[in-house]
Motif scaffolding. Sequence first.
Motif, PDB file in Angstrom:
ATOM      1  N   ALA A  25       0.830  -1.211   0.000  1.00  0.00           N
ATOM      2  CA  ALA A  25       0.000   0.000   0.000  1.00  0.00           C
ATOM      3  C   ALA A  25       0.863   1.258   0.000  1.00  0.00           C
ATOM      4  O   ALA A  25       0.548   2.236  -0.694  1.00  0.00           O
ATOM      5  N   GLU A  26       1.964   1.249   0.745  1.00  0.00           N
ATOM      6  CA  GLU A  26       2.860   2.411   0.772  1.00  0.00           C
ATOM      7  C   GLU A  26       3.553   2.582  -0.577  1.00  0.00           C
ATOM      8  O   GLU A  26       3.677   3.694  -1.080  1.00  0.00           O
ATOM      9  N   ARG A  27       4.000   1.480  -1.162  1.00  0.00           N
ATOM     10  CA  ARG A  27       4.637   1.564  -2.485  1.00  0.00           C
ATOM     11  C   ARG A  27       3.655   2.106  -3.508  1.00  0.00           C
ATOM     12  O   ARG A  27       3.997   2.966  -4.319  1.00  0.00           O
ATOM     13  N   GLN A  28       2.433   1.609  -3.461  1.00  0.00           N
ATOM     14  CA  GLN A  28       1.408   2.064  -4.407  1.00  0.00           C
ATOM     15  C   GLN A  28       1.096   3.549  -4.197  1.00  0.00           C
ATOM     16  O   GLN A  28       0.883   4.278  -5.160  1.00  0.00           O
ATOM     17  N   ALA A  29       1.103   4.002  -2.955  1.00  0.00           N
ATOM     18  CA  ALA A  29       0.801   5.405  -2.650  1.00  0.00           C
ATOM     19  C   ALA A  29       1.819   6.343  -3.286  1.00  0.00           C
ATOM     20  O   ALA A  29       1.491   7.487  -3.605  1.00  0.00           O
ATOM     21  N   CYS A  30       3.039   5.887  -3.485  1.00  0.00           N
ATOM     22  CA  CYS A  30       4.098   6.747  -4.011  1.00  0.00           C
ATOM     23  C   CYS A  30       4.493   6.474  -5.453  1.00  0.00           C
ATOM     24  O   CYS A  30       5.278   7.233  -6.020  1.00  0.00           O
ATOM     25  N   GLN A  31       3.964   5.454  -6.055  1.00  0.00           N
ATOM     26  CA  GLN A  31       4.416   5.102  -7.403  1.00  0.00           C
ATOM     27  C   GLN A  31       4.188   6.235  -8.403  1.00  0.00           C
ATOM     28  O   GLN A  31       5.090   6.582  -9.164  1.00  0.00           O
ATOM     29  N   ALA A  32       3.007   6.836  -8.420  1.00  0.00           N
ATOM     30  CA  ALA A  32       2.723   7.909  -9.383  1.00  0.00           C
ATOM     31  C   ALA A  32       3.628   9.116  -9.130  1.00  0.00           C
ATOM     32  O   ALA A  32       4.120   9.737 -10.074  1.00  0.00           O
ATOM     33  N   ASP A  33       3.858   9.450  -7.862  1.00  0.00           N
ATOM     34  CA  ASP A  33       4.735  10.577  -7.542  1.00  0.00           C
ATOM     35  C   ASP A  33       6.170  10.266  -7.946  1.00  0.00           C
ATOM     36  O   ASP A  33       6.877  11.136  -8.457  1.00  0.00           O
ATOM     37  N   TYR A  34       6.602   9.039  -7.720  1.00  0.00           N
ATOM     38  CA  TYR A  34       7.942   8.635  -8.150  1.00  0.00           C
ATOM     39  C   TYR A  34       8.080   8.799  -9.663  1.00  0.00           C
ATOM     40  O   TYR A  34       9.053   9.373 -10.149  1.00  0.00           O
ATOM     41  N   GLU A  35       7.089   8.306 -10.406  1.00  0.00           N
ATOM     42  CA  GLU A  35       7.133   8.402 -11.867  1.00  0.00           C
ATOM     43  C   GLU A  35       7.091   9.856 -12.341  1.00  0.00           C
ATOM     44  O   GLU A  35       7.697  10.195 -13.356  1.00  0.00           O
ATOM     45  N   LYS A  36       6.407  10.712 -11.611  1.00  0.00           N
ATOM     46  CA  LYS A  36       6.263  12.111 -12.002  1.00  0.00           C
ATOM     47  C   LYS A  36       7.493  12.943 -11.656  1.00  0.00           C
ATOM     48  O   LYS A  36       7.963  13.750 -12.457  1.00  0.00           O
ATOM     49  N   TYR A  37       8.019  12.796 -10.447  1.00  0.00           N
ATOM     50  CA  TYR A  37       9.080  13.676  -9.961  1.00  0.00           C
ATOM     51  C   TYR A  37      10.484  13.072  -9.988  1.00  0.00           C
ATOM     52  O   TYR A  37      11.464  13.811  -9.981  1.00  0.00           O
TER      53      TYR A  37
END
Length: 73
Positions: A25-37
Motif C-alpha cells: 500500500a505504501e509503495r502504491q501510494a508513491c508510485q505515481a509521484d515517483y514516476e512524475k518527480y
Amino acid sequence: MKSLVSIAVAALVLSPNVLFAQTAAERQACQADYEKYCPTVQQGGGRIIKCLSEHLDQLTPQCKSVVEANMPK
C-alpha cells in the motif's frame, strides 16, 4: 516500463539504507509521484527517498505521509 518501476520501487524495501515503503500500500501510494518527480533517479543510497522528500509539498497526501514516516531521522 511500469513493471520496471514497480520492481525498482519494490527493491527499495530490501535496502535497509533507503528506509522506504514497507508495504504494498505504501509503495502504491508513491508510485505515481515517483514516476512524475523522480523517474530518472537510480535506486540505492537513499536517492529515491531523497528525491521524493525534495518534492514533499508537491506529493499526494498519501505519498507525503509515507515519505515523512520513512525519512531518515
